[in-house]
Design an enzyme around this catalytic site. Structure first.
Site, PDB file in Angstrom:
ATOM      1  CG  ASN A  62       0.108   5.331 -13.429  1.00 33.56           C
ATOM      2  OD1 ASN A  62       0.417   6.162 -12.574  1.00 33.56           O
ATOM      3  ND2 ASN A  62       0.912   4.349 -13.785  1.00 33.56           N
ATOM      4  CB  VAL A  63      -1.655  10.074 -10.369  1.00 31.78           C
ATOM      5  CG1 VAL A  63      -3.082   9.924  -9.867  1.00 31.78           C
ATOM      6  CG2 VAL A  63      -0.656   9.358  -9.463  1.00 31.78           C
ATOM      7  CB  SER A 153       3.524  11.793   4.722  1.00 33.03           C
ATOM      8  OG  SER A 153       4.125  11.045   5.762  1.00 33.03           O
ATOM      9  CE1 TYR A 165       4.770   8.272   1.090  1.00 30.14           C
ATOM     10  CE2 TYR A 165       5.523   8.981   3.256  1.00 30.14           C
ATOM     11  CZ  TYR A 165       4.497   8.642   2.401  1.00 30.14           C
ATOM     12  OH  TYR A 165       3.188   8.671   2.849  1.00 30.14           O
ATOM     13  CB  ALA A 167      12.444  14.054  -1.718  1.00 28.44           C
ATOM     14  CB  ILE A 198      -3.725   7.098   8.741  1.00 24.47           C
ATOM     15  CG1 ILE A 198      -3.230   8.546   8.893  1.00 24.47           C
ATOM     16  CG2 ILE A 198      -5.243   7.041   8.704  1.00 24.47           C
ATOM     17  CD1 ILE A 198      -3.594   9.243  10.192  1.00 24.47           C
TER      18      ILE A 198
END
Ligand code: NAP
Length: 255
Positions: A62-63, A153, A165, A167, A198
């Site tokens: 888990n990053v 993104s 997202y 931020a 994508i």
């Protein structure tokens, strides 16, 4: 830098773009540590990568969890002797307006702190931890050169409904700039790609009319492919004069 010289970690490698990146880096001769939360996805990736020119091994990590990231980097060093590359690809989104008025109760429905924090943890803290640990290993062991590629993104410009997202993805572009500057003295380059929409499992299942609406701000009027983003990764790895910059691969999308 040659792709075949890379000993590279790809996070979020069990699905979508990460899977494509991990597989194709290994096909082009890189030694790849494919990491994700999804054990089944990693197992099927390993099977598909059984006859690649390079090598592909997997680990569940888990990053957003510091100990997982430290272990993931150590496992890469154990498998390949060192690590000199990283694709910070793992990411999630949990969309919602900052506040929305409930017409019946006349109360504001708010984006929860949990929703905010979950995206910041995976999409910003994750790349911070992974980059820090890979860079620390390289600096301590004298491994150079190296390349780190972040996946941001088009939402980095600020997309309605994506406070969390946007931020995180904008923060990742800012960090790319400063990591590129800080790590250059250690022979490490850092680049970032900001994809538009994508074609990955995230979008499958979306109603055709929603998809059509989503493509309205895209001059090229279609989804991008994982291969088109991979072309950006190849460029960042191979162009030794590229660091600290963002490549927007988004069909010209304006949000
Ligand atoms: P995807 O198909 O959902 O793949 C993401 C992978 O990351 C999944 O396997 C997921 O595992 C894994 N993951 C999630 N949280 C994780 C964590 N904490 N630690 C490790 N792995 C984790 O997504 P994608 O569409 O390929 O997107 C890849 C990257 O591109 C993301 O950073 C995304 O923000 C970015 N992006 C995508 C698009 C697009 O249109 N697709 C556009 C711009 C940017 P689980 O399935 O188990 O959660």
């Amino acid at each position: 830098m040659e792709i075949s010289a890379m000993k590279i970690i790809v996070t979020g490698a069990a699905s979508g773009m990460g899977r494509y990146f991990a597989l194709n880096l290994a096909k082009q001769g890189a030694s790849v540590m494919a990491s994700d939360l999804d054990a089944d996805g990693l197992a099927s990736l390993a099977e598909e990568a059984s006859d690649v020119a390079g090598a592909l091994v997997t680990t569940i990590a888990n990053v957003a969890v510091e100990d997982d990231v430290i272990r993931m980097v150590q496992e890469t060093v154990d498998a390949f002797g060192t690590v000199n590359g990283l694709v910070n690809n793992a990411g999630i989104f949990r969309d919602g307006l900052l506040v929305k008025l409930d017409k019946e109760t006349k109360k504001a429905r708010k984006m929860s702190l949990k929703k905010w924090q979950s995206v910041i943890d995976v999409d910003l803290t994750g790349p911070f931890l992974c980059t820090r640990e890979v860079a620390a290993h390289m600096v301590e062991s004298g491994t150079k050169p190296g390349v780190i590629v972040n996946i941001s993104s088009v939402s980095r410009h600020g997309n309605m409904g994506q406070s969390n997202y946007s931020a995180a993805k904008a923060g990742l572009v800012a960090d790319t700039k400063l990591w590129g500057a800080e790590l250059a003295r250690h022979g490490i380059r850092v680049g970032v790609i900001a994809p538009g929409f994508i074609d990955t499992p995230i979008l499958q299942g979306m109603r055709p009319e929603m998809l059509e609406k989503m493509l309205l701000p895209v001059p090229l009027r279609r989804l991008g492919t994982p291969h088109e983003i991979f072309q950006g990764i190849k460029f960042i790895i191979e162009c030794d004069y590229f660091t600290g910059r963002c490549i927007d691969i988004d069909g010209g999308c304006v949000i």
